[in-house]
Write a protein that holds these residues in place. Structure first.
Motif, mmCIF file in Angstrom:
data_model
loop_
_atom_site.group_PDB
_atom_site.id
_atom_site.type_symbol
_atom_site.label_atom_id
_atom_site.label_comp_id
_atom_site.label_asym_id
_atom_site.label_seq_id
_atom_site.Cartn_x
_atom_site.Cartn_y
_atom_site.Cartn_z
ATOM 1 N N THR A 24 0.837 -1.203 0.000
ATOM 2 C CA THR A 24 0.000 0.000 0.000
ATOM 3 C C THR A 24 0.871 1.252 0.000
ATOM 4 O O THR A 24 0.487 2.265 -0.558
ATOM 5 C CB THR A 24 -0.943 0.014 1.208
ATOM 6 O OG1 THR A 24 -0.198 -0.167 2.402
ATOM 7 C CG2 THR A 24 -1.975 -1.092 1.111
ATOM 8 N N MET A 27 1.645 2.331 -3.381
ATOM 9 C CA MET A 27 0.487 2.639 -4.218
ATOM 10 C C MET A 27 0.520 4.043 -4.806
ATOM 11 O O MET A 27 -0.299 4.383 -5.653
ATOM 12 C CB MET A 27 -0.809 2.458 -3.427
ATOM 13 C CG MET A 27 -1.422 1.088 -3.571
ATOM 14 S SD MET A 27 -1.754 0.623 -5.249
ATOM 15 C CE MET A 27 -3.335 1.432 -5.490
ATOM 16 N N GLN A 81 -4.018 -2.341 -9.521
ATOM 17 C CA GLN A 81 -5.466 -2.521 -9.545
ATOM 18 C C GLN A 81 -5.889 -3.629 -8.582
ATOM 19 O O GLN A 81 -6.938 -3.540 -7.947
ATOM 20 C CB GLN A 81 -5.924 -2.849 -10.968
ATOM 21 C CG GLN A 81 -7.430 -2.716 -11.103
ATOM 22 C CD GLN A 81 -7.887 -2.723 -12.545
ATOM 23 O OE1 GLN A 81 -7.077 -2.682 -13.468
ATOM 24 N NE2 GLN A 81 -9.194 -2.766 -12.726
ATOM 25 N N GLU A 84 -5.810 -2.090 -5.200
ATOM 26 C CA GLU A 84 -6.964 -1.194 -5.112
ATOM 27 C C GLU A 84 -8.240 -1.980 -4.828
ATOM 28 O O GLU A 84 -9.063 -1.572 -3.995
ATOM 29 C CB GLU A 84 -7.083 -0.442 -6.434
ATOM 30 C CG GLU A 84 -8.159 0.602 -6.479
ATOM 31 C CD GLU A 84 -8.391 1.033 -7.931
ATOM 32 O OE1 GLU A 84 -7.411 1.234 -8.654
ATOM 33 O OE2 GLU A 84 -9.565 1.154 -8.316
ATOM 34 N N GLN A 88 -10.770 -1.907 -1.614
ATOM 35 C CA GLN A 88 -12.204 -1.677 -1.774
ATOM 36 C C GLN A 88 -12.988 -2.536 -0.784
ATOM 37 O O GLN A 88 -13.973 -2.081 -0.195
ATOM 38 C CB GLN A 88 -12.593 -2.062 -3.202
ATOM 39 C CG GLN A 88 -13.602 -1.182 -3.845
ATOM 40 C CD GLN A 88 -13.091 0.209 -4.100
ATOM 41 O OE1 GLN A 88 -13.575 1.128 -3.488
ATOM 42 N NE2 GLN A 88 -12.092 0.374 -4.952
ATOM 43 N N CYS A 114 -2.316 8.093 -6.854
ATOM 44 C CA CYS A 114 -2.814 6.738 -6.645
ATOM 45 C C CYS A 114 -2.229 5.919 -7.785
ATOM 46 O O CYS A 114 -2.800 5.872 -8.859
ATOM 47 C CB CYS A 114 -4.339 6.729 -6.669
ATOM 48 S SG CYS A 114 -5.090 5.106 -6.577
ATOM 49 N N CYS A 175 -11.997 5.119 -10.341
ATOM 50 C CA CYS A 175 -11.300 4.500 -9.216
ATOM 51 C C CYS A 175 -11.893 5.103 -7.960
ATOM 52 O O CYS A 175 -11.849 6.314 -7.777
ATOM 53 C CB CYS A 175 -9.801 4.785 -9.313
ATOM 54 S SG CYS A 175 -8.833 4.338 -7.854
ATOM 55 N N TRP A 178 -10.513 6.145 -1.589
ATOM 56 C CA TRP A 178 -10.850 5.580 -0.286
ATOM 57 C C TRP A 178 -10.773 6.601 0.844
ATOM 58 O O TRP A 178 -11.000 6.263 1.975
ATOM 59 C CB TRP A 178 -10.027 4.339 0.032
ATOM 60 C CG TRP A 178 -8.574 4.575 0.249
ATOM 61 C CD1 TRP A 178 -7.955 4.829 1.421
ATOM 62 C CD2 TRP A 178 -7.561 4.533 -0.729
ATOM 63 N NE1 TRP A 178 -6.619 4.968 1.230
ATOM 64 C CE2 TRP A 178 -6.342 4.788 -0.076
ATOM 65 C CE3 TRP A 178 -7.542 4.308 -2.107
ATOM 66 C CZ2 TRP A 178 -5.131 4.830 -0.777
ATOM 67 C CZ3 TRP A 178 -6.338 4.358 -2.767
ATOM 68 C CH2 TRP A 178 -5.166 4.618 -2.109
#
Lengths: 231, 231
Positions: A24, A27, A81, A84, A88, A114, A175, A178
């Motif tokens: 992360t 990311m 992805q 990601e 989610q 991102c 996208c 978050w």
DNA sequence: AGGATGCTTCGAAAACGCTCGAAGTATCAA
DNA sequence: TTGATACTTCGAGCGTTTTCGAAGCATCCT
């Protein structure tokens, strides 16, 4: 190795707290050294080294040697992805109010990268402005530039023609942010726009973080060119 | 629980071979009993039960009690997309020739459901036919129905208006087929089309597998309505 | 060259999580 | 009611994995 074993292996790699931190942490699309990643994950250099090797061998990371440093980055947009999509699921939908309100978090929420595109308030604002002006249409599953959006990007000098493998239309990917829980512009178009902002000096990385700040020059251009109203 | 811990927890859940088998086994969108999933994963009922409980509590699965059976299904399209994105990384890109050629595999490759839409040769053929006829445009990141595509769906009785939250355009999502390595039609549009095919009796599940077969009636309609040429 | 820094390899201890037998609960069938 | 089926809970065994100290390379700096 069977298909299922590969699947489990990949998921298990992302399933360790230390490795998850590193993934992360990458990311934002930057390449970080092994030491930085170790610090970020709160583990020793030895442990991090072993983790990084395994993730590299599995195809999750790419490593680039530069002097006595080893820079690690996500191996591909597909990996980003995947991360990601796990986020989610992991991010609780309830309320969507992450109460963390540090000064560093504020900068991150204001704007960040991102992987290869822009996120945070900045990313959402740009997407909103484009949608509001009729340059972009964003659905839950997908998005596209309209004709006016294409000519806008054309005027900005973003070569939308080379991005798209199809003839006329430009299709992109939303996208879900978050921190904002709202869609922003990802995919090839989002990446091209992000690059353009960096190239023109409209945005700049905040040293040592994955946050980006909008330069005064960028503020003006974002407003004039894209109609983005930053608070 | 911190955000990172949640991330690691979700990924770790997918990272066990047994659980991975169950998750991928549920990717056809059906609801399976605990016993079926245990058999599928090659583990005992006790072990499976514990796994299923954990995945349900974590929000990966939904369980529905029906008599003495407990039917488990993926909790949401988001979970299916996460699994799909992990598969994307796990499936080696080299060659793309999966050498497994059993009779059951042949049926699966011919046509199957992928969570809520159609995949395999059938799914790819439909997507190809729609693209070829100018009803659909599929990019790497996204896709959309054209105007003629929208009226086609309208004529078929698929209510594209209620699917889309935006005014005019219908945006959908491509999904890279892991047997064909080609994109097919996913997202809300793909799901609606799949449902329509089941409702009209154009396709039918092959008992006990996730494969679907095209009925004679379906073959005619797919050809006449969508221009799909099945081999 | 000598010393410092960044990273990796080695080895062993500790912890974690998977697994299944056995027993328990719920539902169905007759 | 009795027996069978479907699933869960409990508990213990056991293999895997994570972890870090110590030592070993590689690279940079002066």
């Amino acid at each position: 190795m069977s298909n299922n074993a590969r699947f489990a292996e990949i998921a298990a790699l992302a399933g360790d707290p230390g490795r998850a931190s590193m993934l992360t942490g990458l990311m934002d699309g930057r390449a970080l050294t092994a030491g930085e990643l170790a610090h970020l994950a709160g583990i020793t250099a030895q442990t991090a080294s072993s983790h990084l090797m395994r993730m590299t061998e599995a195809g999750l990371l790419q490593v680039e040697k530069q002097g006595r440093h080893r820079y690690h980055r996500l191996a591909s947009p597909a990996v980003a992805q995947m991360i990601e999509s796990i986020m989610q699921i992991a991010t609780p939908v309830t309320g969507g109010k992450t109460v963390r309100t540090g000064p560093r978090d504020a900068a991150l929420r204001a704007g960040r990268t991102c992987y290869d595109h822009l996120a945070g308030k900045l990313g959402v604002s740009i997407a909103d402005a484009l949608v509001g002006a009729g340059h972009l249409e964003l659905g839950r599953d997908a998005g596209e530039l309209t004709d006016t959006g294409m000519s806008l990007f054309d005027r900005l000098g973003i070569d939308v023609g080379s991005i798209n493998q199809k003839k006329g239309r430009i299709l992109c990917r939303p996208c879900l942010d978050w921190s904002e829980r709202r869609p922003h512009l990802a995919g090839a178009i989002g990446a091209a726009l992000c690059n353009h902002c960096f190239d023109k000096g409209w945005i700049r990385r905040v040293e040592g973080t994955r946050a980006v700040s909008v330069t005064p020059n960028g503020q003006r251009h974002l407003r004039e060119s894209l109609g983005v109203d930053l608070i």
